[in-house]
Scaffold this motif. Structure first.
Motif, PDB file in Angstrom:
ATOM      1  N   SER A   1       0.842  -1.188   0.000  1.00 35.02           N
ATOM      2  CA  SER A   1       0.000   0.000   0.000  1.00 35.02           C
ATOM      3  C   SER A   1       0.880   1.242   0.000  1.00 35.02           C
ATOM      4  CB  SER A   1      -0.936   0.010   1.213  1.00 35.02           C
ATOM      5  OG  SER A   1      -0.448   0.878   2.212  1.00 35.02           O
ATOM      6  N   PHE A   2       0.240   2.396  -0.141  1.00 30.57           N
ATOM      7  CA  PHE A   2       0.997   3.644  -0.231  1.00 30.57           C
ATOM      8  C   PHE A   2       1.339   4.221   1.140  1.00 30.57           C
ATOM      9  CE2 PHE A   2      -3.491   4.800  -0.514  1.00 30.57           C
ATOM     10  CZ  PHE A   2      -3.600   5.771   0.467  1.00 30.57           C
ATOM     11  N   VAL A   3       0.973   3.495   2.190  1.00 30.42           N
ATOM     12  CA  VAL A   3       1.394   3.882   3.538  1.00 30.42           C
ATOM     13  C   VAL A   3       2.124   2.702   4.171  1.00 30.42           C
ATOM     14  CG1 VAL A   3       0.710   4.754   5.803  1.00 30.42           C
ATOM     15  CG2 VAL A   3      -0.638   5.364   3.780  1.00 30.42           C
ATOM     16  N   ILE A   4       3.290   2.965   4.715  1.00 26.55           N
ATOM     17  CA  ILE A   4       4.009   1.950   5.484  1.00 26.55           C
ATOM     18  C   ILE A   4       3.251   1.724   6.790  1.00 26.55           C
ATOM     19  CG2 ILE A   4       6.176   1.474   6.721  1.00 26.55           C
ATOM     20  CD1 ILE A   4       6.451   1.570   3.621  1.00 26.55           C
ATOM     21  N   SER A   5       2.997   0.453   7.133  1.00 25.66           N
ATOM     22  CA  SER A   5       2.276   0.190   8.386  1.00 25.66           C
ATOM     23  C   SER A   5       2.795  -1.097   9.013  1.00 25.66           C
ATOM     24  CB  SER A   5       0.771   0.084   8.126  1.00 25.66           C
ATOM     25  OG  SER A   5       0.491  -0.961   7.218  1.00 25.66           O
ATOM     26  N   ASP A   6       2.781  -1.147  10.345  1.00 26.68           N
ATOM     27  CA  ASP A   6       3.255  -2.364  11.012  1.00 26.68           C
ATOM     28  C   ASP A   6       2.193  -3.466  10.986  1.00 26.68           C
ATOM     29  OD1 ASP A   6       1.445  -1.496  12.945  1.00 26.68           O
ATOM     30  OD2 ASP A   6       2.993  -0.793  14.324  1.00 26.68           O
ATOM     31  N   ASN A   7       0.950  -3.076  10.813  1.00 26.69           N
ATOM     32  CA  ASN A   7      -0.193  -3.993  10.788  1.00 26.69           C
ATOM     33  C   ASN A   7      -0.381  -4.724  12.125  1.00 26.69           C
ATOM     34  OD1 ASN A   7      -2.383  -4.675   9.162  1.00 26.69           O
ATOM     35  ND2 ASN A   7      -1.537  -6.668   8.620  1.00 26.69           N
ATOM     36  N   THR A   8       0.221  -4.217  13.176  1.00 24.91           N
ATOM     37  CA  THR A   8       0.074  -4.873  14.488  1.00 24.91           C
ATOM     38  C   THR A   8      -0.398  -3.908  15.576  1.00 24.91           C
ATOM     39  OG1 THR A   8       2.422  -4.457  14.939  1.00 24.91           O
ATOM     40  CG2 THR A   8       1.843  -6.621  14.051  1.00 24.91           C
ATOM     41  N   CYS A   9      -0.246  -2.611  15.374  1.00 18.57           N
ATOM     42  CA  CYS A   9      -0.639  -1.672  16.432  1.00 18.57           C
ATOM     43  C   CYS A   9      -2.164  -1.652  16.543  1.00 18.57           C
ATOM     44  CB  CYS A   9      -0.089  -0.271  16.157  1.00 18.57           C
ATOM     45  SG  CYS A   9      -0.980   0.640  14.887  1.00 18.57           S
ATOM     46  N   GLU A  10      -2.641  -0.983  17.580  1.00 20.12           N
ATOM     47  CA  GLU A  10      -4.088  -0.990  17.832  1.00 20.12           C
ATOM     48  C   GLU A  10      -4.873  -0.331  16.689  1.00 20.12           C
ATOM     49  OE1 GLU A  10      -4.825   0.050  21.880  1.00 20.12           O
ATOM     50  OE2 GLU A  10      -6.972   0.346  21.515  1.00 20.12           O
ATOM     51  N   ILE A  11      -4.305   0.705  16.103  1.00 22.30           N
ATOM     52  CA  ILE A  11      -4.989   1.389  14.999  1.00 22.30           C
ATOM     53  C   ILE A  11      -5.014   0.479  13.765  1.00 22.30           C
ATOM     54  CG2 ILE A  11      -4.956   3.409  13.476  1.00 22.30           C
ATOM     55  CD1 ILE A  11      -5.669   4.066  16.422  1.00 22.30           C
TER      56      ILE A  11
ATOM     57  N   ARG B   1      -4.873  -2.792  13.751  1.00 23.68           N
ATOM     58  CA  ARG B   1      -5.759  -3.940  13.987  1.00 23.68           C
ATOM     59  C   ARG B   1      -7.230  -3.538  13.905  1.00 23.68           C
ATOM     60  NH1 ARG B   1      -4.969  -5.738  19.065  1.00 23.68           N
ATOM     61  NH2 ARG B   1      -3.232  -4.366  19.572  1.00 23.68           N
ATOM     62  N   SER B   2      -7.506  -2.248  14.070  1.00 25.04           N
ATOM     63  CA  SER B   2      -8.890  -1.793  13.906  1.00 25.04           C
ATOM     64  C   SER B   2      -9.210  -1.506  12.441  1.00 25.04           C
ATOM     65  CB  SER B   2      -9.138  -0.539  14.755  1.00 25.04           C
ATOM     66  OG  SER B   2      -8.489   0.587  14.184  1.00 25.04           O
ATOM     67  N   GLY B   3      -8.230  -1.720  11.556  1.00 27.72           N
ATOM     68  CA  GLY B   3      -8.485  -1.576  10.117  1.00 27.72           C
ATOM     69  C   GLY B   3      -8.081  -0.237   9.545  1.00 27.72           C
ATOM     70  N   TYR B   4      -7.324   0.551  10.293  1.00 27.17           N
ATOM     71  CA  TYR B   4      -6.922   1.874   9.798  1.00 27.17           C
ATOM     72  C   TYR B   4      -5.412   1.984   9.660  1.00 27.17           C
ATOM     73  CZ  TYR B   4     -11.705   3.039   9.649  1.00 27.17           C
ATOM     74  OH  TYR B   4     -13.021   3.027   9.283  1.00 27.17           O
ATOM     75  N   GLN B   5      -4.880   1.060   8.854  1.00 21.51           N
ATOM     76  CA  GLN B   5      -3.423   0.991   8.649  1.00 21.51           C
ATOM     77  C   GLN B   5      -2.861   2.281   8.055  1.00 21.51           C
ATOM     78  OE1 GLN B   5      -5.634  -1.384   7.837  1.00 21.51           O
ATOM     79  NE2 GLN B   5      -4.829  -3.429   8.193  1.00 21.51           N
ATOM     80  N   SER B   6      -3.700   3.066   7.386  1.00 18.54           N
ATOM     81  CA  SER B   6      -3.232   4.342   6.831  1.00 18.54           C
ATOM     82  C   SER B   6      -2.941   5.357   7.941  1.00 18.54           C
ATOM     83  CB  SER B   6      -4.265   4.906   5.857  1.00 18.54           C
ATOM     84  OG  SER B   6      -5.572   4.761   6.383  1.00 18.54           O
ATOM     85  N   LYS B   7      -3.328   5.050   9.164  1.00 22.64           N
ATOM     86  CA  LYS B   7      -3.022   5.908  10.306  1.00 22.64           C
ATOM     87  C   LYS B   7      -2.213   5.131  11.354  1.00 22.64           C
ATOM     88  CE  LYS B   7      -4.595   9.600  10.757  1.00 22.64           C
ATOM     89  NZ  LYS B   7      -4.068  10.926  10.334  1.00 22.64           N
ATOM     90  N   CYS B   8      -1.475   4.138  10.911  1.00 23.08           N
ATOM     91  CA  CYS B   8      -0.615   3.340  11.796  1.00 23.08           C
ATOM     92  C   CYS B   8       0.238   4.246  12.675  1.00 23.08           C
ATOM     93  CB  CYS B   8       0.291   2.451  10.941  1.00 23.08           C
ATOM     94  SG  CYS B   8       1.522   1.543  11.912  1.00 23.08           S
ATOM     95  N   VAL B   9       0.386   3.858  13.929  1.00 24.07           N
ATOM     96  CA  VAL B   9       1.188   4.706  14.835  1.00 24.07           C
ATOM     97  C   VAL B   9       2.655   4.757  14.389  1.00 24.07           C
ATOM     98  CG1 VAL B   9      -0.368   4.309  16.790  1.00 24.07           C
ATOM     99  CG2 VAL B   9       1.638   2.853  16.508  1.00 24.07           C
ATOM    100  N   HIS B  10       3.073   3.783  13.586  1.00 23.29           N
ATOM    101  CA  HIS B  10       4.432   3.801  13.026  1.00 23.29           C
ATOM    102  C   HIS B  10       4.409   4.104  11.520  1.00 23.29           C
ATOM    103  CE1 HIS B  10       5.019   1.102  16.658  1.00 23.29           C
ATOM    104  NE2 HIS B  10       5.781   2.148  16.894  1.00 23.29           N
ATOM    105  N   GLY B  11       3.338   4.668  11.053  1.00 20.63           N
ATOM    106  CA  GLY B  11       3.136   4.860   9.611  1.00 20.63           C
ATOM    107  C   GLY B  11       3.992   5.968   9.011  1.00 20.63           C
TER     108      GLY B  11
END
Ligand SMILES: [Zn+2]
Length: 367
Positions: free
Chosen positions: A111-121, A123-133
């Motif tokens: 995707s066009f945003v880097i995401s860890d896919n493990t943080c709470e955001i 896991r709620s389905g908002y990887q575009s706002k990943c805390v490490h994004g």
């Protein structure tokens, strides 16, 4: 509607695009760099290297030019020696020691945003706002290679090596398909619903495809360009509305017993298109907005009395990638038709020109 804003560029990200220093490395790669508005060049830059143990290096198979890349091109956004591109598919060439879900040789879509896919955001389905994004636009994937941080979270492998004819569709999943899909989900498109799509660029067309897949009963595409109308119909539009602004709203009302659409997807981001979308949504209906806004101001009182659900922002494409890849793999959807011009990476400047002049909906760059 104009299509060139309907997606995922980010001014802040663009300002922070990394500046690469001309390298004296022996193995340079080719990469698109924008020096100034209208000045796109393909240059030799240093090959990316693994920096973090969670990184992967991919050899890019195909990339493309986004509507949002046109903002700096047109001088709407500051630009100075910036690497370009955030959509990509490719083959994993090297992985860091902590990468577990990928192996060298995998064909991947990111995707066009880097995401860890493990943080709470995430896991709620908002990887575009990943805390490490971070935004991939800071890396620049209009290049032969790219370093993808948080590779396990960001990249999704395809079931095998894809047939060449699937590559444009897989590339579309990286952004425009995922973004249009999010717009349709945010607008709660589904069975029994009348859906209106504002914007006939790549994202708007993908929103039509998504609404169809999600089972919408009636899909109204707002477009005044014959070739885009044709593509909208191919993807599932049942009605075309050519009017825009207040006249466009009036046409949507006419087609919906004076009520407005249940679901509206906004894929442009201008004042006119946003107001058209809000006013086309029936009370209690849902508006999914995925066009990045430029200079839009909303009146609180109008929003208050609109009485609609609003949901939008940069699409969490990563949420949808596994399902979208499978739909493409099974040849149930054909989003790749949205690319109407393909050029080699070295001709990127011509690709930008073609999109700027609206001679092309979306340009694929082969690497
Ligand atoms: Zn996260």
């Amino acid at each position: 509607m104009g299509q060139e804003h309907g997606c995922c560029g980010f001014q802040d990200a663009a300002r922070h695009r990394r500046r690469y220093v001309q390298s004296k490395e022996k193995h340079p790669m080719r990469q698109v760099v924008m020096y100034a508005p209208g000045d796109v060049r393909v240059e030799e830059r240093e090959d990316p290297k693994i920096i973090e143990s969670t990184d992967a290096i991919i050899r890019v198979t195909a990339t493309c030019i986004c509507g949002s890349d046109l903002w700096p091109y047109r001088g709407i956004e500051a630009v100075n020696d910036q690497v370009m591109g955030h959509e990509y598919v490719g083959v994993v060439e090297e992985i860091g020691s902590e990468v577990k879900n990928l192996k060298v040789g995998d064909f991947v879509v990111g995707s066009f945003v880097i995401s860890d896919n493990t943080c709470e955001i995430c896991r709620s389905g908002y990887q575009s706002k990943c805390v490490h994004g971070t935004f991939v636009s800071t890396i620049g994937t209009q290049s032969q290679k790219a370093r993808i941080p948080l590779a396990d979270g960001t990249l999704v492998s395809t079931p095998g090596q894809p047939d060449p004819e699937l590559i444009p569709s897989l590339l579309a999943a990286s952004d425009v398909l995922g973004t249009g899909w999010f717009g349709a989900v945010a607008a709660e498109a589904g069975p029994g619903k009348t859906v209106a799509v504002v914007g006939d660029g790549a994202v708007g067309l993908m929103a039509v495809l998504a609404a169809k897949q999600l089972g919408a009963e009636r899909i109204i595409a707002m477009s005044r360009h014959p070739e885009r109308q044709e593509l909208a119909r191919f993807y599932g539009a049942t009605d075309i509305v050519e009017e825009r602004g207040d006249e466009g709203v009036a046409r949507i009302k006419e087609l919906t017993n004076g009520l407005g659409a249940h679901s509206v997807i906004e894929a442009v981001g201008t004042q006119e298109s946003i107001m058209q979308a809000i006013r086309s949504t029936r009370p209690g209906g849902h508006l999914g907005f995925v066009g990045v806004t430029h200079g839009v101001e909303l009146l609180g009182l109008e929003l208050f009395f609109a009485e609609i659900h609003l949901h939008g922002g940069p699409a969490p494409v990563r949420r949808f990638l596994p399902d979208l890849i499978q739909l493409i793999w099974d040849r149930k959807i054909d989003p790749g038709k949205v690319f109407d011009l393909a050029l080699p990476l070295d001709q990127a400047a011509e690709g930008y020109k073609a999109m700027d002049e609206r001679r092309a909906i979306k340009v694929l760059l082969t690497v």
